[in-house]
Design an enzyme around this catalytic site. Structure first.
Site, PDB file in Angstrom:
ATOM      1  N   HIS A   1       0.827  -1.221   0.000  1.00 10.12           N
ATOM      2  CA  HIS A   1       0.000   0.000   0.000  1.00 10.12           C
ATOM      3  C   HIS A   1       0.858   1.268   0.000  1.00 10.12           C
ATOM      4  CE1 HIS A   1      -2.927   3.027   1.018  1.00 10.12           C
ATOM      5  NE2 HIS A   1      -2.385   3.214   2.213  1.00 10.12           N
TER       6      HIS A   1
ATOM      7  N   HIS B   1       3.909   6.759   5.666  1.00  6.90           N
ATOM      8  CA  HIS B   1       2.751   7.468   6.202  1.00  6.90           C
ATOM      9  C   HIS B   1       1.958   6.688   7.243  1.00  6.90           C
ATOM     10  CE1 HIS B   1       0.512   5.237   3.017  1.00  6.90           C
ATOM     11  NE2 HIS B   1      -0.521   5.393   3.827  1.00  6.90           N
TER      12      HIS B   1
ATOM     13  N   GLU C   1       1.273   5.023  13.067  1.00  7.12           N
ATOM     14  CA  GLU C   1       0.041   4.408  13.542  1.00  7.12           C
ATOM     15  C   GLU C   1       0.202   2.915  13.794  1.00  7.12           C
ATOM     16  OE1 GLU C   1      -3.337   5.292  11.052  1.00  7.12           O
ATOM     17  OE2 GLU C   1      -2.360   7.095  10.329  1.00  7.12           O
ATOM     18  N   ASP C   2       0.941   2.235  12.921  1.00  6.39           N
ATOM     19  CA  ASP C   2       0.922   0.770  12.901  1.00  6.39           C
ATOM     20  C   ASP C   2       2.101   0.092  13.577  1.00  6.39           C
ATOM     21  OD1 ASP C   2      -1.349   1.154  11.467  1.00  6.39           O
ATOM     22  OD2 ASP C   2      -0.490   0.678   9.513  1.00  6.39           O
TER      23      ASP C   2
ATOM     24  N   ASP D   1     -26.588  15.015 -23.301  1.00  6.59           N
ATOM     25  CA  ASP D   1     -25.170  15.391 -23.440  1.00  6.59           C
ATOM     26  C   ASP D   1     -24.275  14.429 -22.663  1.00  6.59           C
ATOM     27  OD1 ASP D   1     -26.252  16.325 -21.109  1.00  6.59           O
ATOM     28  OD2 ASP D   1     -25.008  18.120 -21.006  1.00  6.59           O
TER      29      ASP D   1
END
Length: 743
Positions: A62, A86, A90-91, A273
């Site tokens: 990812h 990024h 957090e992980d 259209d």
């Protein structure tokens, strides 16, 4: 001339190999930067070791895919490193300090701006979403790359959303549709905007998406003949006029068709259209020539012409839009633009990196984007409650432009809600700095007057007028806000020079040297050794903390020919040495600030820290943050003392627990007023259904005044306990058992 029909692009395959990312980045980054990207990948790979996505792939695929999107926009290596890193905070438990040590402050700031606030507790998912978005806004205001990496992150997540449960897919898709897709649009990232919309539509309303997709596929064959005829006619018409151009036919996105059906209550067969056409010409005159020829070829629909070249959108977009009646009476939309306009239209703010130095439009897009980011900050600054903030984001995040005129007829584009002051700074900085009023449509109006599209504005100036800090409360544009702040900051230079003079005078006292007695020859040598051009510049550097006074004092001794002087051995700098302290009056301005960790007030024992770029920071002598810093940088600490003549009151934070009864708050407020305390801020939270925890910011003159106030509050029957809380985070602080009184 070249004509070709374009079909909607399928989703591009995801990158799962670092080799492909490095290959793409190597096309424009030097080898030294590529090495940093590789290092970030290795760090991310180790941090995410053993983690897998819901699709079953290793999680590191990812961040690689996100980094590849950033590389496709030719973002710099810091942004690509941040894309790879990024999720590590957090992980994997990685801290910002770890990233600063390994990759530098800029990359760490980017990653921090992208990281969610998972460690905080929120009462609802909506509140968590609002707080995460608020943090991202603050980060992207400092560095635009934050939102570009975030959009790449969201785009890859949307491309791989199939494996999620229907409920989660719908929630993420609606969030993307309501927040991230509009941001991409306002930044001019139209390719990302369209793909985010399509993917959101597909996952939020899967059945509607499939039905409409089949209908478009079935109708495509029937309409291909019409498209072919239009392309052939346009190609011949513009070719006969010797207009060098490329003509593209494009099928409108499914979500765009769906929105038209919903908003105009049409069936699919009534949406005529479905196809649009784009004409890309060589230069700006060619745009208008091509439009004239097309209006001769097909009849224009009245009221359907828009000139975004003369009046560009706020995100920098420029094109001519016109709707014509094609064969069989079918309305057909045309967009006419130059190649440079096309680059900005498709890539938006990312074109700054993709096409550096290629045209004025690309150079001005950063300024236009800054205005947008500043308007987002205005929203978050005006909103306290998270749920309310989120509603403002959805409803009022992207203000429409207002177009006003100068007396000479020049059109100025400003954000909605812009005032006379915003207009003045848009004309010129000097006009803004000296404005006193304005004539709006020949009527004298005050500076805070909000402008409307079509207003004719003439600014009235006065030579001695200066920017007022109050203006910051109502201006809307980034240019006005930044210019006002810049002017106010420059006014602080004089007081910073005075502080630097006091600090240097104090450092020279141990050697019995008076600053006023230094000769011009000594000053000249001192300026040369310090590599500054003026005496005030050197003193301002000391006052702002960019230089340490004892070290400069050593240079003074060297300039005077004192053989015992050494630059690396300051004569003072340890707190507590026998020397006259600097007196703090409270009116020093921005050159002297109270530390937010302890917020000292007169009566507290204090010490001073000379922080680089920020002047003198005042701490209480018992502050733990100060004690830790003294051990690290003793040379930056100096003795300070409150002056007997304090010139102003000071904010102090107070927590108060009260019984939740009718009239309690009014009684508490009246008691504070009677005690001479001005309330500048008040928030409250529930302790129990019968108790409230009130968080006050009040203004006091000194510790004695505060003690009288606390004593008066403790006498109230409603009040159970009250205490002073040091620091800005007082709203989250626990009331200590000590130093409180319970009735």
């Amino acid at each position: 001339m070249q004509a070709r029909e374009l079909q909607p692009e399928p989703n591009r395959p995801d990158v799962v190999s670092i080799a492909q990312l490095i290959g793409l980045a190597s096309t424009y980054l030097p080898e030294a930067e590529i090495r940093r990207v590789r290092e970030a990948y290795k760090f991310s790979d180790v941090a995410h070791l053993g983690q897998f996505r819901a699709t079953g792939e290793p999680y590191v695929t990812h961040p690689i895919a996100v980094a590849e999107l950033c590389a496709s926009w030719r973002l710099d290596s810091q942004a690509i490193q941040a894309a790879l890193l990024h999720d590590v905070m957090e992980d994997s438990g990685t801290t910002k300090e770890d990233l600063i040590e390994r990759f530098g402050g800029s990359v760490a700031d980017l990653v921090d701006g992208l990281s969610k606030l998972d460690k905080m507790e929120f009462s609802s998912r909506e509140e968590a979403q609002a707080e995460n978005f608020r943090k991202m806004l603050l980060a992207m205001a400092r560095d635009l790359r934050v939102i570009l990496v975030k959009l790449a992150d969201r785009l890859h997540n949307m491309r791989t959303l199939d494996i999620m449960s229907p409920a989660k897919k719908r929630r993420i898709a609606l969030e993307t549709l309501e927040i991230y897709a509009p941001i991409a649009h306002r930044l001019g990232l139209n390719e990302i905007f369209r793909e985010l919309q399509e993917l959101s539509f597909q996952h939020a309303y899967p059945m509607r998406y499939e039905v409409l997709k089949k209908a478009v596929l079935a109708a495509r064959g029937n309409r291909r003949e019409v498209v072919g005829k239009i392309l052939e006619a346009v190609e011949k018409c513009l070719g006969d006029a010797n207009i060098e151009c490329q003509v593209y036919g494009r099928e409108k996105a499914l979500y765009g068709i769906y929105r038209k059906m919903i908003e105009k209550r049409l069936s699919f067969s009534q949406v005529l259209d479905v196809y649009g056409f784009r004409v890309v010409v060589k230069d700006m005159p060619g745009c208008y020539m091509a439009m004239g020829m097309l209006h001769q070829l097909f009849k224009p629909v009245p009221g359907k012409f828009k000139d975004y070249i003369a009046i560009p959108k706020l995100n920098g977009y420029q094109s001519l839009h016109t709707t014509l009646l094609g064969p069989y009476g079918t309305p057909v939309e045309f967009q006419i633009r130059t190649e440079e306009m096309h680059q900005v239209a498709e890539k938006g703010v990312a074109s700054h990196w993709l096409y550096k130095g290629e045209g004025e439009a690309l150079n001005t897009i950063q300024t236009q984007t800054h205005r947008l980011l500043q308007s987002l900050l205005d929203i978050q600054n005006q909103t306290g409650d998270s749920a309310e903030f989120l509603e403002h984001i959805k409803v009022d995040l992207f203000p429409d432009a207002v177009y006003v005129f100068t007396p000479n007829g020049k059109i100025m584009s400003l954000p909605r809600g812009a005032t006379v002051v915003d207009f003045a700074y848009a004309v010129h900085t000097d006009v803004g700095n000296h404005c006193v009023a304005a004539r709006v449509n020949q009527v004298i109006e005050p500076l805070r007057t909000i402008l409307k599209s079509g207003d004719v504005v003439e600014i009235i100036t006065a030579p001695h007028s200066r920017p007022n800090p109050v203006w910051l409360g109502f201006v809307r544009s980034g240019k006005a806000r930044s210019e006002i702040r810049h002017y106010l900051k420059s006014m602080n230079l004089e007081e910073t020079v005075r502080l630097g003079s006091r600090l240097l005078e104090q450092a020279l006292e141990a050697d019995q040297i008076k600053l006023d007695n230094l000769s011009n020859e000594v000053w000249d040598r001192l300026q040369k050794d310090s590599q500054v051009s003026t005496r005030d510049e050197l003193l301002a550097d000391i006052g702002a903390g960019r230089r340490v006074a004892p070290v400069v004092a050593r240079r003074v001794l060297i300039a005077m020919g004192r053989a015992d002087a050494r630059v690396d051995a300051p004569s003072s700098g340890n707190v507590g040495e026998a020397r006259a302290p600097i007196m703090i009056h409270g009116g020093e301005g921005m050159s002297v600030q109270r530390a937010p960790c302890c917020l000292p007030i007169p009566g507290d024992n204090i010490i001073g820290y000379l922080r680089k770029g920020s002047g003198l920071i005042i701490h209480t002598d018992e502050c733990e943050t100060a004690r830790k810093q003294i051990r690290k940088e003793p040379e930056r600490w100096t003795d300070v003392q409150w002056s007997p003549e304090i010139t102003r009151p000071f904010d102090v934070n107070v927590d108060l627990q009260a019984v939740n009864e009718k009239g309690a708050l009014a009684t508490i407020a009246a008691t504070l007023s009677d005690a001479g305390a001005n309330i500048t801020n008040l928030t409250m939270s529930d302790e129990t259904p019968y108790r409230k925890l009130l968080h006050f910011t009040i203004q006091v003159t000194d510790r004695v005044h505060l003690a009288r106030i606390l004593m008066a509050l403790r006498r109230l029957e409603y009040v159970e306990r009250v205490t002073r809380v040091k620091g800005r985070a007082f709203a989250k602080a626990r009331l200590p058992v000590a130093d409180t009184t319970t009735h």
